[in-house]
Design a protein around this motif. Sequence first.
Motif, PDB file in Angstrom:
ATOM      1  N   TYR A 178       2.027  -3.355   8.359  1.00 51.51           N
ATOM      2  CA  TYR A 178       2.161  -4.183   7.006  1.00 51.51           C
ATOM      3  C   TYR A 178       0.878  -4.446   6.289  1.00 51.51           C
ATOM      4  O   TYR A 178       0.433  -4.745   5.799  1.00 51.51           O
ATOM      5  N   TYR A 179       1.069  -5.649   8.042  1.00 53.14           N
ATOM      6  CA  TYR A 179       0.148  -6.795   7.401  1.00 53.14           C
ATOM      7  C   TYR A 179      -1.295  -6.061   6.711  1.00 53.14           C
ATOM      8  O   TYR A 179      -1.650  -6.720   6.478  1.00 53.14           O
ATOM      9  N   GLU A 180      -1.903  -4.787   7.635  1.00 52.80           N
ATOM     10  CA  GLU A 180      -2.359  -4.586   7.767  1.00 52.80           C
ATOM     11  C   GLU A 180      -3.270  -4.152   5.894  1.00 52.80           C
ATOM     12  O   GLU A 180      -4.099  -3.846   5.479  1.00 52.80           O
ATOM     13  N   ILE A 181      -2.117  -2.740   5.495  1.00 52.64           N
ATOM     14  CA  ILE A 181      -1.829  -2.224   4.187  1.00 52.64           C
ATOM     15  C   ILE A 181      -2.176  -3.832   3.693  1.00 52.64           C
ATOM     16  O   ILE A 181      -2.802  -3.626   2.285  1.00 52.64           O
ATOM     17  N   GLY A 182      -1.238  -4.470   3.721  1.00 50.87           N
ATOM     18  CA  GLY A 182      -1.444  -6.195   3.008  1.00 50.87           C
ATOM     19  C   GLY A 182      -2.586  -6.180   2.664  1.00 50.87           C
ATOM     20  O   GLY A 182      -3.455  -6.944   1.455  1.00 50.87           O
ATOM     21  N   VAL A 183      -3.913  -6.368   3.885  1.00 52.25           N
ATOM     22  CA  VAL A 183      -4.888  -6.980   3.644  1.00 52.25           C
ATOM     23  C   VAL A 183      -5.701  -5.646   3.272  1.00 52.25           C
ATOM     24  O   VAL A 183      -6.947  -6.687   1.847  1.00 52.25           O
ATOM     25  N   GLU A 184      -5.399  -4.554   2.924  1.00 46.35           N
ATOM     26  CA  GLU A 184      -6.116  -3.576   2.409  1.00 46.35           C
ATOM     27  C   GLU A 184      -5.906  -3.889   0.651  1.00 46.35           C
ATOM     28  O   GLU A 184      -6.802  -3.466  -0.055  1.00 46.35           O
ATOM     29  N   LEU A 185      -4.463  -4.033   0.460  1.00 42.44           N
ATOM     30  CA  LEU A 185      -4.455  -4.616  -0.563  1.00 42.44           C
ATOM     31  C   LEU A 185      -5.031  -5.455  -1.332  1.00 42.44           C
ATOM     32  O   LEU A 185      -5.909  -5.263  -2.651  1.00 42.44           O
ATOM     33  N   ALA A 186      -5.819  -6.433  -1.143  1.00 40.86           N
ATOM     34  CA  ALA A 186      -6.188  -7.673  -0.974  1.00 40.86           C
ATOM     35  C   ALA A 186      -7.516  -7.424  -0.903  1.00 40.86           C
ATOM     36  O   ALA A 186      -8.369  -7.665  -2.129  1.00 40.86           O
ATOM     37  N   ASN A 187      -8.402  -5.809  -0.554  1.00 42.31           N
ATOM     38  CA  ASN A 187      -9.977  -5.878  -0.706  1.00 42.31           C
ATOM     39  C   ASN A 187     -10.075  -4.911  -1.173  1.00 42.31           C
ATOM     40  O   ASN A 187     -11.387  -4.653  -1.554  1.00 42.31           O
ATOM     41  N   SER A 188      -8.818  -3.690  -2.029  1.00 39.25           N
ATOM     42  CA  SER A 188      -8.968  -3.155  -2.998  1.00 39.25           C
ATOM     43  C   SER A 188      -9.756  -3.079  -4.000  1.00 39.25           C
ATOM     44  O   SER A 188     -10.448  -2.917  -4.971  1.00 39.25           O
ATOM     45  N   GLY A 189      -9.465  -5.172  -4.495  1.00 36.69           N
ATOM     46  CA  GLY A 189     -10.016  -5.469  -5.638  1.00 36.69           C
ATOM     47  C   GLY A 189      -9.156  -4.576  -7.436  1.00 36.69           C
ATOM     48  O   GLY A 189      -9.648  -4.870  -8.308  1.00 36.69           O
ATOM     49  N   PHE A 190      -8.222  -3.716  -6.710  1.00 34.89           N
ATOM     50  CA  PHE A 190      -7.225  -3.614  -8.241  1.00 34.89           C
ATOM     51  C   PHE A 190      -6.573  -4.590  -8.820  1.00 34.89           C
ATOM     52  O   PHE A 190      -6.991  -5.891  -8.178  1.00 34.89           O
ATOM     53  N   GLU A 191      -6.746  -4.414 -10.256  1.00 40.53           N
ATOM     54  CA  GLU A 191      -6.529  -5.490 -11.209  1.00 40.53           C
ATOM     55  C   GLU A 191      -4.844  -6.429 -10.637  1.00 40.53           C
ATOM     56  O   GLU A 191      -4.612  -7.084 -12.171  1.00 40.53           O
ATOM     57  N   TYR A 192      -4.237  -5.062 -10.644  1.00 38.22           N
ATOM     58  CA  TYR A 192      -2.598  -4.835 -11.080  1.00 38.22           C
ATOM     59  C   TYR A 192      -1.806  -5.011  -9.729  1.00 38.22           C
ATOM     60  O   TYR A 192      -1.881  -3.714  -9.681  1.00 38.22           O
ATOM     61  N   PHE A 193      -1.498  -5.507  -9.464  1.00 36.63           N
ATOM     62  CA  PHE A 193      -0.134  -5.219  -8.447  1.00 36.63           C
ATOM     63  C   PHE A 193       1.259  -5.763  -8.992  1.00 36.63           C
ATOM     64  O   PHE A 193       1.427  -7.360  -9.098  1.00 36.63           O
ATOM     65  N   ALA A 194       2.072  -5.124  -8.550  1.00 39.34           N
ATOM     66  CA  ALA A 194       3.357  -5.739  -8.784  1.00 39.34           C
ATOM     67  C   ALA A 194       4.533  -5.419  -8.375  1.00 39.34           C
ATOM     68  O   ALA A 194       4.322  -3.886  -8.345  1.00 39.34           O
ATOM     69  N   GLY A 195       5.653  -5.840  -7.397  1.00 36.47           N
ATOM     70  CA  GLY A 195       6.498  -5.130  -6.618  1.00 36.47           C
ATOM     71  C   GLY A 195       7.766  -6.771  -6.587  1.00 36.47           C
ATOM     72  O   GLY A 195       7.542  -7.076  -6.247  1.00 36.47           O
ATOM     73  N   GLY A 196       7.859  -5.971  -5.010  1.00 36.50           N
ATOM     74  CA  GLY A 196       8.531  -6.073  -4.147  1.00 36.50           C
ATOM     75  C   GLY A 196       8.230  -7.308  -2.825  1.00 36.50           C
ATOM     76  O   GLY A 196       6.819  -6.837  -3.268  1.00 36.50           O
ATOM     77  N   GLU A 197       8.694  -7.470  -2.017  1.00 37.05           N
ATOM     78  CA  GLU A 197       7.601  -8.871  -1.160  1.00 37.05           C
ATOM     79  C   GLU A 197       7.435  -7.880   0.535  1.00 37.05           C
ATOM     80  O   GLU A 197       7.657  -6.865   0.264  1.00 37.05           O
ATOM     81  N   PHE A 198       5.798  -8.426   0.749  1.00 36.43           N
ATOM     82  CA  PHE A 198       5.741  -7.000   1.442  1.00 36.43           C
ATOM     83  C   PHE A 198       6.382  -7.787   3.011  1.00 36.43           C
ATOM     84  O   PHE A 198       7.267  -8.545   2.855  1.00 36.43           O
ATOM     85  N   GLN A 199       6.059  -6.621   3.724  1.00 41.80           N
ATOM     86  CA  GLN A 199       7.158  -6.169   4.081  1.00 41.80           C
ATOM     87  C   GLN A 199       6.914  -6.945   6.419  1.00 41.80           C
ATOM     88  O   GLN A 199       7.804  -8.104   6.873  1.00 41.80           O
ATOM     89  N   LYS A 200       5.809  -7.926   6.223  1.00 49.25           N
ATOM     90  CA  LYS A 200       5.341  -8.086   7.100  1.00 49.25           C
ATOM     91  C   LYS A 200       4.421  -9.023   6.679  1.00 49.25           C
ATOM     92  O   LYS A 200       3.557  -9.452   6.966  1.00 49.25           O
TER      93      LYS A 200
END
Length: 513
Positions: free
Chosen positions: A183-205
């Motif tokens: 989960y934490y590594e996935i969250g880091v990849e989210l930040a590194n994606s550069g995608f412009e918009y994310f929305a949803g529930g909280e990170f799991q870790k």
Amino acid sequence: MKDSNKISRRGFLKAGAAASVAGLMASIPTAVASAAEPEQVAEENCLFWSKKPKYIFLFIGDGMGLPQIQSASFYQGTTQNNGAVIPAELSFMKFPVVGSVTTYDSTSFCPDSASTATSIASGEKTESGVINMKPWTRDVPFETIAEKLHSQKGYKVGVVSTVNIDHATPAAFYAHQASRKNYYEIGVELANSGFEYFAGGEFQKVNGNGSVPNNHEVAAQAGYNVVTTQAGAAALQAGAGKTLIIAEKLADGNSMNYAMDAAAGEWKLTDYVKKGIELLNNNKGFFLMAESGKIDWACHANDAAASIHDTLEMSNAVQAAVEFYNQHPNDTLILVTADHETGGLGIGYKTTNYDTFLTNLTKQTVSYAKFDTDYVTRYRAEKTPFESVLADVKNCFGLMTASDPDAAANSTLVLTDYELDQIRTAYERTLNVGAAGQGDMSQQDYELYGTYQPFSMALCHVLNHKSGLDHTTYAHTGAPVNIYAMGVGAEEFQGAFDNTEIFHKLAELTNVK
């Protein structure tokens, strides 16, 4: 190395299409052919005329098989004066193109969300539990359609989910991990994606191992506006820059609330889709994946009412995309599908024979999860007598005993002695044991309650059965799912095909490599 004497299924289909179109073109006068469509694309010695979708919406109802859609349609239906029942069409049921999609993965005919979302996002099969990595070796990452459109075409990209933003389905569009539980590594990849918009529930870790910046800080360091209030989300305007919204109101598992549990004015999937359209809209184009993840969670728990309400909310979110399409009909493609079916939902039950009584489900006012937190937790703490909880059972599920003053007017909701015994037994197990893992339960108890609070499960099951619904599992099934399409390139999604083809069809329509 590929065997040059073999031809892939996709290559075979393309060759057949090329031959068909070549034959067709030979019969079309040159003047007519030259005026057919605005763009000519040469591919495999065949001329295709196409217009690329500039705005792409991909809606994924996690666990949303045809029974989930049909039960929501029936639930919304009406009865005419002559007694005829008429289903209500959900927004996407009106789309002109419908296809059927297989969902198996490299390890199972009853796959999980990581592998099936990988197939949709990258066009590759992998193992259950793996996100965008080569099966078995798990050492080669797959590039997703979202990443390709972002890097090759300059499309802005958005990812929305009603569950955790690092859950398997949303993660499959930006992450590459040997395990969906990273989960934490996935969250880091989210930040590194550069995608412009994310929305949803909280990170799991969100805090990782405690010695690294939390996922909110990682996103902020990568240039994201990290917004954790609904007022802050509402204040965002076009041009705000890269944005990550974590829903202010969080429920079970730090996800968004079930639609039926959301307070008045609380943002739901539709609101986050509308905000995404506002922030992503630009002249180059955008890709927005929006997941209704709690359809799946409800079906895991065999909560038909919660599943229906979240399916209806997804229909509302799709309607927001349809309204955008109406303004940009020559540039927009909308797809609605599922990663797999969950729960083995069936419409029809033994004791209701050839009838259903879906209006019974209108009496359920909270999801199983909210019933657990608002009621069951207190019952267990206070060891509340069974007879004292029956008023809550009536208020939350509509179920009542034969001695209730309203019983005569609500005959299909009156508990039989058999049903009353069922929920009494489940209540006693809830007080004495509570929820348990499958390995800590007898086969009988697991079949009755899964890994959930026994009392909540017994109430959902009894109400489902009285309504004419039932489930076969607390897990996923191998049933195919539908795909609904409208807009530019929609015709490519008709017929029966594998879920990997969703990626390939999008890649061909947008001409990404």
